[in-house]
Design an enzyme around this catalytic site. Structure first.
Site, mmCIF file in Angstrom:
data_model
loop_
_atom_site.group_PDB
_atom_site.id
_atom_site.type_symbol
_atom_site.label_atom_id
_atom_site.label_comp_id
_atom_site.label_asym_id
_atom_site.label_seq_id
_atom_site.Cartn_x
_atom_site.Cartn_y
_atom_site.Cartn_z
ATOM 1 N N GLN A 237 0.994 -1.126 -0.036
ATOM 2 C CA GLN A 237 -0.116 -0.271 -0.035
ATOM 3 C C GLN A 237 1.073 1.234 -0.366
ATOM 4 O OE1 GLN A 237 -3.181 -1.853 2.709
ATOM 5 N NE2 GLN A 237 -3.597 0.438 2.179
ATOM 6 N N ARG A 384 -9.522 0.273 7.064
ATOM 7 C CA ARG A 384 -10.352 0.879 6.433
ATOM 8 C C ARG A 384 -10.787 2.009 8.012
ATOM 9 N NH1 ARG A 384 -14.575 -1.260 1.862
ATOM 10 N NH2 ARG A 384 -14.661 1.196 0.687
ATOM 11 N N CYS A 385 -9.856 2.859 8.003
ATOM 12 C CA CYS A 385 -10.107 3.588 8.974
ATOM 13 C C CYS A 385 -8.512 4.178 8.631
ATOM 14 C CB CYS A 385 -10.594 3.591 10.354
ATOM 15 S SG CYS A 385 -9.173 3.336 11.520
ATOM 16 N N GLU A 760 -13.277 5.701 3.725
ATOM 17 C CA GLU A 760 -12.856 4.709 5.239
ATOM 18 C C GLU A 760 -14.812 5.248 5.934
ATOM 19 O OE1 GLU A 760 -8.983 4.483 4.193
ATOM 20 O OE2 GLU A 760 -9.945 3.279 5.445
HETATM 21 O O1 CDP Z 1 -7.579 6.428 0.424
HETATM 22 P P1 CDP Z 1 -7.692 6.142 -0.465
HETATM 23 O O2 CDP Z 1 -8.473 6.150 -1.875
HETATM 24 O O3 CDP Z 1 -8.331 4.667 0.161
HETATM 25 O O4 CDP Z 1 -9.726 6.933 -0.467
HETATM 26 P P2 CDP Z 1 -10.015 8.457 -1.000
HETATM 27 O O5 CDP Z 1 -9.075 9.206 -1.245
HETATM 28 O O6 CDP Z 1 -11.117 8.427 -0.185
HETATM 29 O O7 CDP Z 1 -10.563 8.020 -2.333
HETATM 30 C C1 CDP Z 1 -11.938 6.833 -2.431
HETATM 31 C C2 CDP Z 1 -12.255 6.272 -3.753
HETATM 32 O O8 CDP Z 1 -13.472 7.526 -3.750
HETATM 33 C C3 CDP Z 1 -11.319 7.175 -5.294
HETATM 34 O O9 CDP Z 1 -11.190 6.752 -6.279
HETATM 35 C C4 CDP Z 1 -11.207 8.687 -4.961
HETATM 36 O O10 CDP Z 1 -11.133 9.357 -5.821
HETATM 37 C C5 CDP Z 1 -13.180 9.115 -4.640
HETATM 38 N N1 CDP Z 1 -13.389 10.256 -4.037
HETATM 39 C C6 CDP Z 1 -14.653 11.340 -5.101
HETATM 40 O O11 CDP Z 1 -14.858 10.716 -6.146
HETATM 41 N N2 CDP Z 1 -14.768 12.119 -4.314
HETATM 42 C C7 CDP Z 1 -14.266 12.328 -2.773
HETATM 43 N N3 CDP Z 1 -14.618 13.828 -2.173
HETATM 44 C C8 CDP Z 1 -13.777 11.468 -2.158
HETATM 45 C C9 CDP Z 1 -12.577 10.048 -2.490
#
Ligand code: CDP
Length: 806
Positions: A237, A384-385, A760
């Site tokens: 990761q 997931r947090c 998360e």
């Molecule tokens: O770090 P991780 O990718 O696990 O988490 P994240 O930044 O929350 O993003 C998860 C997915 O959701 C990614 O594909 C983001 O681009 C999308 N996302 C989104 O479309 N709009 C947001 N405001 C936050 C996340």
């Protein structure tokens, strides 16, 4: 000659930029079985390594005999700690500043611990070799209960550091004690509690569980002795951090190490840390001169790789008789297992547990966390947090329920009374965080209205009356949760892991014909980065998302970054992507102005082109600008169109949500049925609503699993009693309810596009909603608190203990 300009809406739609439910570009290969996972890798001469693991939770190793294993055809080597010791690799540093045995050095400290590493032609021969290794153990007394670890007669687990009174996080008061971490004002909080009109107190246990990704952990290490280059493909990761740590541990110069994360089948924190399997595969490749693969089986993964939670949270919350909260106190006993391998930023040994004041304006608070060694697997990852946020959210959302019972108030009203007000943002919490933005009242009202909260309470009361009349055996529970997350570590000044500052990065190269490649320091494990980060860029630089290739995970090509976990990708790498896009646009503006023969300030951005102010018929599209940037000599401007951004966020982002779970509980069988689950998420600016919905569905299903059955359990001898998927609950479509998703949109003021993380949130907010529903169903019979997971048997026992069975 310029082409004519299509309408703005048409040009925006063609980009598939921010706010578009663009289909996931990754899925074409995933749904056709064309993914490229570590275990798919086949290389000439590749060997397979696997572990002899300890059957005991605590034992001295008297001898290891490898002769019979080495005599087996197809077995090439058997490594023990004695073989690794001359290389200084029999122990390795953990992410938390402790050290961990790579292979058992004199004793074992948990069941499943790695004792010896057998390298063979394939995994079946390796398994035969494992069976042939003879290990003589002498059993030692076992500690599974962290509250017994500091008793006078407790066995000393970590003899290697028994005499050290200082650990990585300050003083240690006992050989089995790791650290005490405090936050907030103890004296002030205790004073508030002692004078309060109402105080509620509970011990809340967030049980030990496991991220259990679909794909287990693994790697292929290949040492090319001709050019001195080590390549490791693995389920990482944080590939760049692995490269740096591998260099520091092995002494191989960092430029000679290439770490590649190919497709990853779910991470959820399980693939952040460094495991003995990686070190042994690397050493075995150096020893044998051929690539060596190591891939865990499911039992290895459940028993030995990083666990999550295992927090005993003793809480006190005080309020006025009218329900205004005045203080919050928490003491947590954190069971870290045999080595402190928690994946937390250095300054936060209990992660972001000090977000435990949640969504509430609590003026005074104190948190203390004691880390304790026990004979269990190490880990302590953010399943997931974001670094113990889910523990914090569970704690406060349970404490609110317990307080509501004590006050005789409706728990929804109690929340409303104590929410941080919209105009209080940016909000300074009593435990030191600055919440960036929020509008909790709006979200909560929307949620209550959507489920007809009043109607539900009336129905619940009717059902209870029918239950008491003996007309039904089923109760209704209404589980409320209003969580606030803290995601997006950095900033670098606060957050590092092993000294590596937690920024992130994006590098963009525009090709001559107007398409592009972007490389990021993060790595998707199913979150759809290739889809969504291209959308951010599409909006920033006016190139359609489908013309942008996104690459992550290869340290030879991607810019340095700290990886993907804790929903940090969007808040940090997403910001870097927007910033790099803006650098491209700034250069494009100069080029456009030159081509249009006007001053830089006389052109303005319009979706996918620069237009001369006041003369919309005069413009240069991004495509034309890209071509010109490489093919035309522009005075004072370097050829090419590239940019890189290393983004150090000024603050974290604080997504929040309002979740409501309506549950039917059969008091005779303990079975539960989720009748309705409403989830409102506010993650600021939404990049891709469809992907957000998918993230919420997945996270809620993990939350359901954790709250209602998933557990890594130990017996008194330290045997793992849930080491297979027969015992460890993974929900299928059968158990998964229909989720009703919703949103509000409160942008982050400091993020370039206003986005907060979301991955998360459903796990963080979902667990208290499910658990509160179980508690809520039984509260009229006097239940205030019971420990998760709420499986059928435990719920049956609750009903029985409350006298609900004849
Ligand atoms: O770090 P991780 O990718 O696990 O988490 P994240 O930044 O929350 O993003 C998860 C997915 O959701 C990614 O594909 C983001 O681009 C999308 N996302 C989104 O479309 N709009 C947001 N405001 C936050 C996340």
């Amino acid at each position: 000659m310029n082409e004519s300009t299509p309408p703005k809406e048409e040009r925006m739609a063609a980009l598939s930029g921010l706010g578009t439910s663009r289909k996931r570009v990754e899925d074409a290969r995933f749904t056709q079985g064309k993914g490229n996972y570590v275990d798919d890798m086949k290389m000439p001469g590749m060997l397979f390594g696997d572990f002899v693991r300890s059957p005991y939770a605590h034992a001295r190793i008297k001898s290891i005999n490898t002769e019979a294993a080495l005599a087996l055809p197809g077995v090439h080597a058997v490594l023990t700690a004695a073989d690794l010791e001359p290389l200084g690799l029999h122990w390795m540093p953990t992410l938390a500043g402790d050290k961990q045995m790579v292979l058992a050095d004199g004793k074992v400290l948990f069941q499943g611990q790695e004792v010896a590493y057998v390298v063979a032609d394939d995994r079946y021969v390796a398994d035969d070799g494992i069976q042939a290794v003879v290990v003589e153990y002498e059993e030692l007394p076992v500690i599974v209960d962290p509250f017994k670890a500091e008793l006078d007669d407790a066995p000393v687990l970590r003899e290697d550091i028994a005499d050290q009174s200082e650990g990585a996080h300050g003083p240690r008061r006992h050989p089995n004690h790791i650290f005490t971490w405090e936050s907030g004002d103890r004296a002030a909080t205790e004073a508030v509690l002692s004078e309060a009109e109402v105080v509620a107190e509970e011990m809340i246990y967030y049980h030990r569980t496991h991220p259990c990704p679909l794909e287990t952990c693994g790697c292929v290490a290949s040492m090319d002795k001709v050019n001195g280059k080590l390549t490791v493909w693995g389920t990482f990761q944080a590939p760049h951090a692995v490269r740096t740590v591998a260099s520091l541990i092995s002494g191989i110069a960092e430029h000679n190490i290439r770490i590649v994360s190919p497709d990853i089948g779910g991470g959820f924190g399980n693939k952040v840390g460094v495991y003995p399997g990686y070190i042994c595969a690397i050493v075995a490749s150096i020893v044998t001169g051929v690539p060596v693969k190591w891939v865990e089986d499911r039992m290895d993964n459940l028993m030995a790789t990083a666990f999550a939670r295992d927090y005993w949270m003793h809480g006190k919350i005080s309020a006025t008789k009218e329900g205004k909260i005045t203080g919050l106190w928490c003491h947590t006993t954190a069971d870290h297992g045999a080595f402190d391998a928690c994946a937390d930023p250095t300054k936060f040994p209990a992660g972001f547990m000090n977000i435990c004041t949640g969504s509430y304006d609590i003026p005074t608070a104190y948190l203390a966390v004691d880390g304790i060694y026990t004979n269990k697997a190490p880990g302590g990852v953010a399943y997931r947090c974001s670094f113990r946020v889910t523990e914090a959210a569970y704690f406060i959302e349970r404490m609110i329920e317990v307080l509501a019972i004590k006050l005789g108030m409706d728990a929804a009203d109690l929340r409303v009374k104590n929410f941080i007000q919209k105009d209080q943002f940016p909000y300074q919490s009593a435990l030191g965080w600055e919440y960036d933005s929020g509008d909790y009242h709006t979200a909560w009202s929307k949620a209550l209205a959507a489920v007809d909260y009043e109607g539900l309470r009336a129905e619940q009361a009717e059902r209870l009356a029918a239950f008491n009349r003996g007309e039904t055996r089923k109760l209704i529970g209404i589980g409320l949760s209003h969580f606030t997350e803290i995601v997006g570590a950095g900033p670098v000044k606060n957050c590092d892991i092993l000294g590596l500052g937690m920024f992130d990065s994006c590098e963009i190269r525009i090709h001559l014909t107007g398409s592009a490649i972007a490389r990021l320091g993060t790595i998707s494990q199913g979150q759809g980065h290739a889809t969504t980060f291209a959308q951010i860029l599409a909006s920033e630089i006016g190139i359609p998302a489908e013309d942008i290739t996104l690459e992550e995970g290869d340290t030879d090509t991607a810019p340095y970054g700290l990886g993907t976990y804790g929903s940090r990708s969007t808040p940090v790498a997403g910001a870097a992507t927007a910033m790099a896009g803006r650098k491209i646009r700034a250069k494009a503006q100069m080029i456009a102005a030159y081509l249009l023969e006007v001053h830089d300030n006389d052109v303005e951005w319009d979706v996918d082109r620069f237009v001369v102010k006041g003369a919309p018929e005069r413009f240069k599209t991004m495509k034309e600008i890209a071509f010109a940037s490489y093919s035309q000599a522009i005075p004072g401007v370097e050829p090419g169109l590239e940019a890189v951004s290393y983004y150090d966020p000024p603050n974290m982002t604080y997504p929040f949500g309002a979740y409501i779970c309506v549950m039917e509980i059969d008091t005779d069988t303990g079975t539960t049925e989720i009748r309705q689950f409403y989830a409102l998420d506010d993650c600021g600016t939404r990049i891709n609503p469809m992907i957000i919905e998918g993230q919420v569905h997945g996270g809620l299903t993990e939350a359901l699993a954790i709250a209602l059955g998933q557990e890594i359990a130990y017996d008194e001898q330290g045997n793992v009693t849930t080491g297979t998927l027969m015992d460890f609950f993974i929900p299928t479509a059968w158990e998964t309810p229909n989720y009703q998703t919703d949103f509000t949109e409160t942008p982050s003021p400091h993020h370039p596009i206003g986005a907060k993380g979301v991955g998360e949130s459903p796990n963080v907010g979902g667990v208290p909603a499910f658990s509160n529903a179980v508690h809520d169903a039984f509260k009229s019979f006097g239940l205030t608190q019971s420990h998760m997971p709420h499986d059928h048997w435990r719920i049956w026992k609750i009903a029985n203990s409350l006298g609900l069975h004849d």
